[in-house]
Enzyme design. Structure first.
Site, PDB file in Angstrom:
ATOM      1  N   GLY A 424       0.791  -1.231   0.000  1.00  0.00           N
ATOM      2  CA  GLY A 424       0.000   0.000   0.000  1.00  0.00           C
ATOM      3  C   GLY A 424       0.816   1.272   0.000  1.00  0.00           C
ATOM      4  N   HIS A 686      11.414  -4.499   7.189  1.00  0.00           N
ATOM      5  CA  HIS A 686      11.832  -3.855   8.437  1.00  0.00           C
ATOM      6  C   HIS A 686      13.315  -3.550   8.431  1.00  0.00           C
ATOM      7  CE1 HIS A 686       8.120  -6.103   9.240  1.00  0.00           C
ATOM      8  NE2 HIS A 686       7.806  -4.992   9.865  1.00  0.00           N
TER       9      HIS A 686
HETATM   10  N1  GLN Z   1      -1.521  -0.394   3.762  1.00  0.00           N
HETATM   11  C1  GLN Z   1      -0.680  -0.085   4.865  1.00  0.00           C
HETATM   12  C2  GLN Z   1       0.693   0.348   4.368  1.00  0.00           C
HETATM   13  O1  GLN Z   1       1.129  -0.141   3.394  1.00  0.00           O
HETATM   14  C3  GLN Z   1      -0.503  -1.269   5.789  1.00  0.00           C
HETATM   15  C4  GLN Z   1       0.297  -0.919   7.011  1.00  0.00           C
HETATM   16  C5  GLN Z   1       0.380  -2.000   8.050  1.00  0.00           C
HETATM   17  O2  GLN Z   1       0.211  -3.152   7.788  1.00  0.00           O
HETATM   18  N2  GLN Z   1       0.695  -1.656   9.254  1.00  0.00           N
HETATM   19  O3  GLN Z   1       1.352   1.182   4.951  1.00  0.00           O
END
Ligand code: GLN
Ligand code: ZN
Length: 748
Positions: A424, A686
């Site tokens: 996203g 990460h």
């Molecule tokens: N759609 C969100 C993003 O891509 C999902 C974030 C998440 O899973 N914490 O940032």
């Protein structure tokens, strides 16, 4: 003592600790400056609590990062890889890592959004009181004493500490941290003796682990620990505090038989505590700290009810002390700093400072120092009849037959096997943040802001086309935060200006407040999504935050069941999804990263939770045509308890964090009956590391042992907003290459 609290926020009313810590990390300030800020913040809290009239003031609730990490340092549970470092540098290295030395793991503190640093213990761990007479609880006790304030040092209890720890990576199979209990008790004993020597009257030992299911062996360990500590000849009086739920009766029984002088129970999150107390015959020779003021939520206390709860406890205990349900760490500091809140909402709120006053008021009323004046009842939450009626009339939340949906979507979307996508967000550059900040501060016009966001969306779409991704995203540049963005647009939610709460280390969040019935006055994402879709012929995913996550990362009204509130949020999302679909968006993703986080601490409560959580997701997503593809995303690697629920969500495609667990999850999901599309993350976002195509290819081939090519999706572990463009582009290029290679093989 008649009134107390279990702990207080440590970040400072203006987040002084955050800024001082980050200055230190960045080399803008030296250790002395940071230590000085720490001392000032501690003094300010102690003075404030004393001046407010609280009888018993806690200490050692301050931390430069986290109280569990403090405990590891206190008892010298420092893994070898940090031993070359000393002082603050070692401390922060354990929390955050330094070049070539990875940090300790971090995870959520029970069912809160606070994160602690996980102790790493092995058979060779030798506990000792690392700083002797200068150990932190002793030093802070003396520091407060020098200000003329007698305090009650707060320690993480030995049982909870060990139960929160994990075996070091090189520990032999079968090693359990609990095996180290006796050595740890020795250190606690030494600390208690030293505290007694300094004149400490009371010590608080936090044992929230006792509100989760515990084995007989663990209960025996509890008994062993507190029997030994209780028998020390020279020690302060001991108060064992539990919170976040109802204590198990076996645990309460053992505590009641031990020599600890006081037990603190949570009467907000643990309504069963009254029965638990009654069932063990009360605590006739002990003090009970009755947590009747909610330490975890922002609502004003119903003082009449709090007094009634206290009154019902009087016959069961020797002495009653009025307290908070848990540490106030989890709420913002001061409601008085909020000047822009709607007065009706504001009148229903209390933050940490106000909650201290409430504790004192309940305490005084119990002692009848002041007549029990009737207080104004908190105003009822705003009721939206239309929302309630619509919810009552919605029946079935089933989608059509899975196989039919699968076929319909394959025909409608024309996607290849092993379709590639992202989760996203794209990197949030300084320019994007500046554009949002400028708009908020009124330095730019709405039109300028819209232009800046659309330019960014166009850039991100062009990049994804160039990279060759199959399903695109708009990149979420307009979102500061995946919950706040929606909360700001929904009725029933309010935002604070200064309501910061520590999430981990120097990271603070400002959860919105869900105070009334939720409704969606107008579409929230349709314009951005349709603009993005207008730029490309490939499908662009609409991107929403799911009902459970909307609740988990907010302060939520407590005057109706969470399940009910979740349905209201779900209804708003259902309408948004219908609007997206009508506007030509063919794939819609509803993120639920917090599904796991809200899982109740006790097994017996989990089925009911998962039932309403799944129901809310389905209410949100079941209104679409078979051809519209629903995705969801979750990010944590320990799915365990919720793996069955993932299937019940019935999303067409589920993307999950899996890079670190080597795709094992794919098999686990299939084994649990999940039959829809799966996107196991092949890139651990990460870390700034760029994974090679070959590595991702291998992950995909491994996943293909458990899922057929048409149902396997290729994506990163999570959104990319914290990453930079350099590694994002390189990694996505490798990801597309890996998908193509594997696709060529399996499709022949
Ligand atoms: N759609 C969100 C993003 O891509 C999902 C974030 C998440 O899973 N914490 O940032
Ligand atoms: Zn994620």
């Amino acid at each position: 003592m008649n009134t107390t609290i279990l702990g207080y926020p440590r970040i400072g009313a203006r987040r002084e600790l955050k800024f001082a810590t980050e200055d230190y990390w960045a080399g803008r300030a030296d250790a002395d400056a940071l230590l000085k800020t720490g001392a000032e913040l501690r003094a300010a809290v102690w003075n404030e609590l004393r001046d407010a009239g609280l009888d018993a003031v806690p200490s050692n609730t301050f931390s430069f990062y986290d109280q569990v990490l403090d405990t590891s340092v206190l008892v010298d549970a420092v893994p070898d890889r940090y031993r070359d470092l000393t002082g603050l540098d070692r401390y922060f290295a354990m929390a955050r890592g330094v070049q070539d030395v990875p940090p300790l793991e971090m995870t959520k503190w029970f069912d809160t959004n606070y994160h602690y640093i996980v102790p790493e213990l092995g058979p060779d761990t030798r506990f000792r009181l690392a700083d002797g007479a200068d150990a932190k609880p002793l030093a802070e006790y003396r520091e407060a004493e020098a200000l003329g304030i007698e305090t009650r040092p707060v320690l993480v209890g030995p049982l909870t500490y060990l139960l929160l720890a994990k075996p070091a990576p090189d520990a032999p199979e079968g090693f359990r941290p609990l095996d180290l209990l006796d050595g740890l008790i020795d250190v606690y004993a030494e600390l208690l003796e030293r505290l007694a020597g300094s004149g400490t009257a009371w010590v608080q030992l936090d044992e929230p682990a006792l509100v989760a299911d515990r084995t007989e062996e663990e209960i025996d360990a509890l008994a062993r620990a507190y029997t030994r500590l209780g028998r020390l000849t020279s020690r302060p009086r001991l108060m064992v505090a539990t919170y976040f739920g109802t204590i198990g009766t076996a645990a309460l029984q053992r505590l009641s038989r031990s020599r600890v002088e006081a037990v603190a129970l949570d009467f907000v999150a643990g309504p069963g505590n009254l029965d638990a107390l009654a069932s063990v015959g009360g605590l006739p020779r002990k003090t009970l700290v009755a947590g009747v003021v909610d330490g975890r939520n922002v609502w004003r206390t119903d003082q009449r009810r709090a007094r009634a709860t206290c009154a019902s406890l009087l016959g069961l205990v020797d002495q009653l002390v009025v307290g908070t349900s848990c540490s106030l760490l989890h709420v913002p500091i001061d409601l008085d700093a909020e000047t822009a809140l709607d007065p009706d909402v504001r009148g229903r709120l209390a933050f940490a400072r106000q909650k201290v006053t409430e504790v004192i008021a309940v305490g005084r009323a119990l002692k009848e120092e002041v007549p029990a004046a009737p207080e104004p009842l908190a105003a009822a939450a705003g009721i939206d009849r239309a929302v309630r009626e619509r919810l009552d009339s919605i029946g079935d939340v089933e989608r059509g037959d899975r196989a039919a949906r699968f076929a319909a979507q394959r025909a409608a979307l024309g996607l290849p096997d092993l379709a590639t996508t992202t989760i996203g967000s794209f990197p949030q550059t300084p320019e994007i943040r500046r554009a949002r900040a400028d708009r908020r501060a009124g330095r730019s016009t709405a039109a300028e802001y819209e232009r800046a966001m659309k330019d960014e969306i166009a850039r991100v779409i062009a990049l994804q086309e160039e990279l060759g991704l199959d399903v695109l995203v708009h990149g979420e540049p307009e979102r500061n935060d995946m919950v706040q963005y929606f909360a700001e647009q929904l009725d029933g939610y309010a935002a604070t200006e200064h309501g910061w709460v520590q999430s981990y280390g120097s990271r603070c969040v400002r959860p919105p407040i869900l105070h009334s019935d939720v409704a969606r006055p107008r579409p929230m994402t349709v314009e951005w999504a349709t603009y993005a879709q207008s730029l490309t012929s490939r499908p662009v995913k609409g991107m929403l935050t799911g009902p459970v996550t909307m609740l988990a990362w907010s302060f939520v009204r407590d005057d109706q069941p969470l399940a009910e509130t979740a349905r209201q949020v779900a209804l708003a999302l259902r309408d948004e999804i219908a609007d997206l679909e009508a506007a030509g968006i063919r794939i819609i993703q509803v993120d639920e990263p917090a599904l796991r986080e809200l899982l109740p601490l006790r097994d017996a409560d989990r089925a009911a939770y998962l039932d309403w959580a799944v129901g809310a997701f389905r209410l949100a997503t079941s209104g679409v045509a078979d051809t519209t593809q629903i995705h969801t995303h979750m990010c944590y690697s320990e799915f365990g308890e919720i793996i069955g629920a993932i299937g019940a969500l019935d999303a067409d495609v589920t993307s999950v964090e899996a890079a670190r667990s080597h795709m094992e999850l794919v098999g686990d999901l299939r084994a649990a009956g999940y039959a829809n599309g799966i996107g196991p993350g092949v890139w651990d976002i990460h870390s700034p590391r760029v994974p090679a195509a070959a590595e991702m290819e291998e992950n995909l081939r491994r996943a293909l042992r458990a899922v057929e090519p048409a149902r396997l999706w290729v994506n990163p572990d999570c959104g990319l907003k914290t990453r930079g463009y350099r590694e994002t582009e390189a990694s996505l290029r490798n990801l597309v290459a890996a998908a193509r290679r594997v696709r060529a093989d399996v499709t022949g």
